[in-house]
Scaffold this motif. Structure first.
Motif, short mmCIF file in Angstrom:
data_model
loop_
_atom_site.label_atom_id
_atom_site.label_comp_id
_atom_site.label_asym_id
_atom_site.label_seq_id
_atom_site.Cartn_x
_atom_site.Cartn_y
_atom_site.Cartn_z
N THR A 179 0.96 -1.10 0.27
CA THR A 179 0.14 0.10 -0.32
C THR A 179 0.91 1.03 0.19
OG1 THR A 179 0.21 -0.40 2.37
CG2 THR A 179 -1.89 -0.72 1.30
N GLU A 180 -0.02 2.17 -0.58
CA GLU A 180 0.51 3.72 -0.42
C GLU A 180 0.94 4.10 1.31
OE1 GLU A 180 0.12 8.56 -2.01
OE2 GLU A 180 -1.27 6.34 -2.62
N GLU A 181 0.38 3.54 2.42
CA GLU A 181 0.33 3.93 3.49
C GLU A 181 1.63 3.27 4.18
OE1 GLU A 181 -1.47 4.00 7.99
OE2 GLU A 181 -2.64 3.22 6.09
N LEU A 182 2.12 2.32 3.46
CA LEU A 182 3.15 1.55 4.07
C LEU A 182 4.76 1.84 3.19
CD1 LEU A 182 4.58 -1.35 5.66
CD2 LEU A 182 3.76 -2.69 3.45
N SER A 183 4.38 2.28 1.63
CA SER A 183 5.82 2.76 1.53
C SER A 183 5.87 4.44 1.14
CB SER A 183 5.42 2.18 0.00
OG SER A 183 4.51 3.44 -1.00
N ARG A 184 5.35 4.92 2.31
CA ARG A 184 5.63 6.07 2.32
C ARG A 184 6.58 6.93 2.94
NH1 ARG A 184 0.50 7.73 4.43
NH2 ARG A 184 -0.94 8.11 2.36
N ASN A 185 7.00 5.75 4.67
CA ASN A 185 8.05 5.84 5.11
C ASN A 185 8.78 5.22 4.64
OD1 ASN A 185 6.05 7.44 6.74
ND2 ASN A 185 5.56 5.47 7.64
#
Length: 40
Positions: free
Chosen positions: A13-19
């Motif tokens: 997910t984008e949320e996981l890859s954001r950091n």
């Protein structure tokens, strides 16, 4: 669910890859132009 695998391709997910320090969110598709053999 943050990660999943479909037909041998891994996705997250984008949320996981954001950091993450690196991220590849692009899509690459090679196609034929009007049957001429030229690729785009």
């Amino acid at each position: 669910m943050n990660k999943y695998c479909v037909n041998g391709f891994k996705f997250q997910t984008e949320e996981l890859s954001r950091n993450k320090k690196t991220n590849n969110s692009g899509v690459y598709i090679q196609g034929d132009v009007d049957g001429t053999g030229q690729t785009i």
